[in-house]
Enzyme design. Sequence first.
Site, PDB file in Angstrom:
ATOM      1  N   HIS A 155      47.664  57.631  38.996  1.00 51.98           N
ATOM      2  CA  HIS A 155      46.375  57.232  38.412  1.00 51.98           C
ATOM      3  C   HIS A 155      45.478  58.463  38.225  1.00 51.98           C
ATOM      4  O   HIS A 155      44.822  58.624  37.198  1.00 51.98           O
ATOM      5  CB  HIS A 155      45.631  56.267  39.348  1.00 51.98           C
ATOM      6  N   ARG A 187      54.039  54.934  31.872  1.00 59.45           N
ATOM      7  CA  ARG A 187      55.032  55.656  32.648  1.00 59.45           C
ATOM      8  C   ARG A 187      56.388  55.642  31.972  1.00 59.45           C
ATOM      9  O   ARG A 187      57.068  56.634  31.894  1.00 59.45           O
ATOM     10  CB  ARG A 187      55.178  55.041  34.043  1.00 59.45           C
TER      11      ARG A 187
HETATM   12  P1  ADP Z   1      47.209  46.991  36.513  1.00 64.19           P
HETATM   13  O1  ADP Z   1      47.338  45.840  37.464  1.00 64.19           O
HETATM   14  O2  ADP Z   1      46.046  46.846  35.562  1.00 64.19           O
HETATM   15  O3  ADP Z   1      48.474  47.392  35.822  1.00 64.19           O
HETATM   16  P2  ADP Z   1      47.515  49.429  38.077  1.00 64.19           P
HETATM   17  O4  ADP Z   1      46.608  49.998  39.098  1.00 64.19           O
HETATM   18  O5  ADP Z   1      48.902  49.078  38.485  1.00 64.19           O
HETATM   19  O6  ADP Z   1      46.741  48.205  37.470  1.00 64.19           O
HETATM   20  O7  ADP Z   1      47.621  50.414  36.852  1.00 64.19           O
HETATM   21  C1  ADP Z   1      46.471  50.786  36.128  1.00 64.19           C
HETATM   22  C2  ADP Z   1      46.898  51.684  34.976  1.00 64.19           C
HETATM   23  O8  ADP Z   1      47.421  52.882  35.503  1.00 64.19           O
HETATM   24  C3  ADP Z   1      48.015  51.093  34.089  1.00 64.19           C
HETATM   25  O9  ADP Z   1      47.800  51.537  32.760  1.00 64.19           O
HETATM   26  C4  ADP Z   1      49.258  51.715  34.651  1.00 64.19           C
HETATM   27  O10 ADP Z   1      50.276  51.818  33.666  1.00 64.19           O
HETATM   28  C5  ADP Z   1      48.732  53.077  35.028  1.00 64.19           C
HETATM   29  N1  ADP Z   1      49.514  53.685  36.098  1.00 64.19           N
HETATM   30  C6  ADP Z   1      49.869  53.150  37.285  1.00 64.19           C
HETATM   31  N2  ADP Z   1      50.621  54.015  38.000  1.00 64.19           N
HETATM   32  C7  ADP Z   1      50.740  55.117  37.212  1.00 64.19           C
HETATM   33  C8  ADP Z   1      51.431  56.360  37.344  1.00 64.19           C
HETATM   34  N3  ADP Z   1      52.204  56.628  38.396  1.00 64.19           N
HETATM   35  N4  ADP Z   1      51.327  57.238  36.359  1.00 64.19           N
HETATM   36  C9  ADP Z   1      50.597  56.958  35.252  1.00 64.19           C
HETATM   37  N5  ADP Z   1      49.951  55.811  35.041  1.00 64.19           N
HETATM   38  C10 ADP Z   1      50.019  54.904  36.012  1.00 64.19           C
END
Ligand code: ADP
Length: 174
Positions: A21, A97
């Site tokens: 994130h 990802r």
């Molecule tokens: P949600 O429940 O909205 O998917 P997340 O916290 O899982 O919430 O993810 C929020 C955003 O961050 C999403 O766009 C997700 O694809 C992205 N994301 C999550 N983990 C990663 C990572 N390791 N690298 C890049 N983006 C990520």
Amino acid sequence: MKTNRRTIIYPGSFDPVTNGHLDIVHRAAQLFDHIVVAVSANSQKSPLFSIEERLDLLKMALRPLIRSGKASVDSFEGLLVHYAARKGAVGIVRGLRAISDFEYEFQMALMNRFQDSRIETVFLMPDEKYTYLSSTLLKEVVRLGGDIRQFIPSVLVPRIQKKLNPKKSQPFVS
Ligand code: ADP
């Protein structure tokens, strides 16, 4: 708030925030004037960390960017595009990802555009080393006593350990 700055919303569960994130936040910070990292209170997922805990962890992880005025953290309920409009944002940023993220993200982006055509969604790819990282996997590794130091800022390790694996108070002396 200055009206001419380009604000982008980065919405998500952040349960908890990971370096993946944060990689996206730092990339977005190169492209936009201000990033609002917005914890969604609507999630269908059952979160482990409360909204307040997730906001606290984000504040710890993003302290320098918050201090410099480049980022802020917030939570929201209801439609994301309504929230984005209230914030005067030009759009939404999401992380991609792998292909597995694509279908859901594509649907969401088009639905959000249908709801409010002024709000664009942009996708950013993290460093390859984070492409297999998710909050879900991170929690599983902590519960099982694994090493997470590469995946979250070191300042968050004790808090996350305490919540998920209180018996393992000393993290991973190698
Ligand atoms: P949600 O429940 O909205 O998917 P997340 O916290 O899982 O919430 O993810 C929020 C955003 O961050 C999403 O766009 C997700 O694809 C992205 N994301 C999550 N983990 C990663 C990572 N390791 N690298 C890049 N983006 C990520």
